[in-house]
Design a protein around this motif. Structure first.
Motif, mmCIF file in Angstrom:
data_model
loop_
_atom_site.group_PDB
_atom_site.id
_atom_site.type_symbol
_atom_site.label_atom_id
_atom_site.label_comp_id
_atom_site.label_asym_id
_atom_site.label_seq_id
_atom_site.Cartn_x
_atom_site.Cartn_y
_atom_site.Cartn_z
ATOM 1 N N TYR A 234 -42.719 29.649 45.269
ATOM 2 C CA TYR A 234 -41.633 30.617 45.010
ATOM 3 C C TYR A 234 -41.819 31.394 43.709
ATOM 4 O O TYR A 234 -41.759 32.617 43.701
ATOM 5 C CB TYR A 234 -40.287 29.884 44.978
ATOM 6 N N SER B 249 -42.446 35.456 43.541
ATOM 7 C CA SER B 249 -41.247 36.214 43.164
ATOM 8 C C SER B 249 -41.522 37.168 42.007
ATOM 9 O O SER B 249 -40.808 38.165 41.838
ATOM 10 C CB SER B 249 -40.109 35.255 42.788
ATOM 11 N N THR C 61 -39.798 32.181 51.027
ATOM 12 C CA THR C 61 -39.064 31.539 49.932
ATOM 13 C C THR C 61 -38.183 32.545 49.191
ATOM 14 O O THR C 61 -37.035 32.235 48.850
ATOM 15 C CB THR C 61 -40.054 30.896 48.943
ATOM 16 N N ARG D 18 -33.905 32.828 49.354
ATOM 17 C CA ARG D 18 -33.029 32.906 48.173
ATOM 18 C C ARG D 18 -32.085 34.096 48.307
ATOM 19 O O ARG D 18 -30.875 33.975 48.042
ATOM 20 C CB ARG D 18 -33.850 33.038 46.904
#
Length: 275
Positions: free
Chosen positions: A206, A210, A222, A226
């Motif tokens: 993640y 990200s 992932t 979120r």
């Protein structure tokens, strides 16, 4: 005989209990995913009516399909690149007995002790200079080499019988032939385990993705999960919807585990029994 029987009963009972404890969060997730929203805080484990339409809504009301495809595609490419690079590196460390080669192996292992977060800034700057930010290619290149994969395969390659290797050399086998006809066939179970481990790591990663992925069409599962939790499950607005998305996101890993289950057990057994 009587004592031995009770010992087996105790061991298996303990294993069953531990398995149920480990499986309970997933069972709870599945039950929540099919519950009506007004029964979330009722205290009942089983819902009065099963609402499987939450699973349909995941694909019709969100970009879950795109997130899944991105993660599966990127993870598959990373598996291929990491396994190939690890195979050639592990073969070099096993086949070449010179001191400087073994020193390089120790040096590579030393870098494994560094926290992954330490590499984020230089990797980000490098990928930015290559104009590969917010692209799958940039993420794949940053994950092309795995120290763990090199170490894992090096340990497995060292278990290959030396008599077989010498026989192949006498038969005129070169390096590539040795790799693909001797080392890989003898370590199929270890490679299968490594495929699953690499997929789980890449699929669940993640923090680093990200930082790289910002556009909706490139997001991995992932990051997408979120965002989905923040928009759908915030303050308990639509928790069953979020739990259904979580259950769907686990399917690729569950399928891989089912496929490679026997090979993983065999690989781990060989790794510790022949130690």
């Amino acid at each position: 005989m009587y004592t031995k029987k009770w010992k087996e009963v105790t061991i298996y009972s303990t294993l069953v209990l531990l398995s149920l404890l480990m499986a309970f969060p997933y069972l709870w997730m599945l039950m929540i995913s099919v519950k009506p929203k007004d029964e979330l805080y009722s205290g009942n484990i089983l819902p009065s009516t099963f609402q499987f339409e939450n699973y349909v809504r995941v694909f019709t009301e969100s970009n879950m399909g795109q997130y899944l495809w991105n993660s599966i595609f990127v993870s598959a490419v990373i598996i291929i690149v990491q396994i190939l690079s690890a195979i050639f590196a592990a073969y070099s460390f096993v086949a070449i007995k010179k001191k400087w080669v073994q020193f390089c192996f120790v040096l590579i292992l030393a870098t494994y002790m560094l926290p992954s977060a330490v590499t984020y800034i230089p990797s980000f700057i490098l990928i930015s200079n290559m104009n590969l930010l917010d692209t799958h290619l940039g993420y794949i290149l940053s994950e092309a080499i795995s120290i763990f994969a090199i170490f894992f395969l090096r340990q497995s390659f060292s278990k290959v019988p030396k008599e077989v290797v010498q026989a192949a050399k006498l038969d005129g086998a070169g390096h590539l032939r040795l790799i693909f006809t001797v080392y890989i066939p003898y370590t199929k179970s270890a490679i299968a385990s490594l495929i699953l481990i690499t997929f789980i790591y890449s699929y669940n990663n993640y923090m680093w993705p990200s930082l790289l992925m910002k556009s909706e069409e490139n997001m991995l599962v992932t990051i997408g999960m979120r965002r989905l939790f923040m928009t759908q499950a915030g303050y308990g607005m639509d928790f069953p919807f979020a739990m259904a998305a979580s259950a769907i996101s686990l399917l690729p890993m569950l399928l891989l585990l089912i496929i490679f289950n026997k090979r993983i057990i065999r690989s781990m057994s060989n790794l510790y029994v022949n130690k």
